[in-house]
Motif scaffolding. Structure first.
Motif: not given
Length: 430
Positions: A108-109, A355, A388
């Motif tokens: 994910s971010r 990440a 994700h």
């Protein structure tokens, strides 16, 4: 007996009955009264999330890098599954490898605790005024049986930030019942206000309940609205929860000593045991939190200790559910809000790292005994089958026999899917 006029308030009614439900009407139940709970009866499915609060170093749990500078001191333990090796500090889970599915390619971010927790719990990043419901609320809405004595979403040992993510735009009837406070673990997992007032004889208690029921009927006849119906629903659920058979679910003293010992005599271990008791009674969603994974310093000593707690409880939960014929209908998801840096910092710690990280699953009729995805040899990036967070949410929901594309009306006037429209199912699990 009484001539009750419409202006009589709910607060006056509760005071007049003397029923003593005021304490129970606080928190989740008080908010429950603001909306009417309606949900269809569905096939029995449950989800248990083991929430590793703070962001666990999954590189030291599920995806070790032995021989690399980033790997740290932990060694791998073999499992019965070829290619699946996990931490040496998870020996009981290693033996149960055929019941595990490990996704090593999550990404994910979101590296901030609050935003990442929101993402992992709802499947969406925070967006303006949108009050996204937690996954527990979404699943509870679909799988709740209206006649159930127990709440449909229970959070055990969760912190304050987690408990704020509840029903969202679905309404307060899907907020979690929060049990156990990690800041006061000595208080245990008792639910307040379940016991009847010993100073009120049973006959008087029955009479008061009958009186209250009559008041409720008259009130709703004069105030036909969702809120009025919700008040009745809230009261009925409170009374059902106070029934001896429902209240007894939370009484861990009914379990054998050896069973309680096997889970671990700590808040998380006993919380996992309570989760098993809850899903036995048909509760659709339970979350149990193990805090302490924000290991910016002294990572390895902390993770070693936490792994021991996780290993005992998670393994006992799998074994217990299997022995009781509940493992195929109960999906267990072990996750945190992100992973931690493969590179070890100067304080022998690991920092936030969204990440590349891992999640472990068991039960629920998914395909277990497998590892999905791969990270690079240094653990810094995903190199095979990237997944994700919305993908995970959609897959968990689908495993619970719910359509992740289903839409719910939101508080901003537009429908929102259960899972993000861009989500892709992790087909290997299904």
């Amino acid at each position: 007996m009484f001539e009750i006029q419409p202006p009589l308030t709910r607060r006056m009614w509760m005071g007049a009955t003397g029923l003593g439900l005021a304490g129970s009407m606080s928190g989740w139940l008080g908010r429950l009264a603001a909306a009417n709970a309606t949900a269809p009866v569905r096939p029995a499915k449950s989800v248990i999330v083991l929430w590793l609060n703070g962001g666990p170093a999954t590189i030291d749990l599920w995806d070790l890098k032995p021989g690399h500078t980033n790997g740290g001191p932990f060694r791998e333990a073999e499992t019965p599954v070829p290619g699946m090796r996990i931490s040496e500090h998870l020996p009981q889970l290693a033996k149960l490898g055929k019941h595990l599915a490990i996704v090593r390619s999550m990404s994910s971010r979101e590296g901030d605790h609050g935003r990442a927790m929101h993402l992992l719990r709802t499947g969406y990043v925070p967006t303006g005024a949108l009050a996204y419901p937690a996954m527990g609320a979404l699943i509870a809405k679909e799988l709740t049986q209206e006649s159930a004595d127990l709440p449909s979403f229970v959070s055990i040992a969760g912190n304050r930030m987690a408990s704020q993510l509840g029903g969202g735009f679905l309404g307060p009837q899907f907020d979690p019942l929060v049990v156990g406070d990690p800041t006061t673990p000595q208080a245990g997992l008792a639910v307040p206000d379940l016991a009847a007032n010993p100073n009120v004889p049973p006959a008087s208690r029955t009479g008061r309940l009958d009186l209250l029921a009559g008041m409720e009927r008259r009130f709703q006849a004069n105030h036909r609205s969702a809120v009025a119906a919700g008040i009745q629903t809230a009261t009925a659920r409170a009374i059902r929860l106070m029934r001896p058979e429902a209240a007894a679910t939370f009484d861990l003293e009914q379990e054998r000593t050896e069973v309680r010992d096997r889970y671990g005599r700590n808040l998380f271990g006993q919380g996992c045991l309570l989760a098993r008791r809850l899903v036995e009674r048909g509760v659709p969603f339970v979350e149990v939190t193990l805090d302490g994974w924000d290991t910016h310093g002294n990572n390895f000593n902390q993770v070693r200790g936490l792994s021991g707690t996780l290993d005992r409880a998670f393994a006992s939960l799998i074994t217990d559910l299997k022995e009781r014929g509940l493992l195929d209908s109960t999906l267990i998801v072990c996750q945190g809000e992100f992973g931690r840096t493969p590179r070890i910092n100067g304080g022998q710690g690991r920092d936030h790292w969204p990440a590349s990280w891992s999640v472990a699953l068991a039960g629920g009729g998914i395909r277990t005994g497998q590892v999905i995805g791969r990270t690079t040899p240094d653990g810094m990036a995903v190199e095979e089958k990237p997944r994700h967070v919305p993908d995970l949410i959609a897959t968990v929901v689908r495993a619970a026999k719910i359509d992740p594309k289903k839409q719910n009306p939101s508080n901003v006037g537009r429908p929102i899917r259960i899972a993000d429209p861009d989500a892709q199912l992790i087909e290997e699990l299904l």
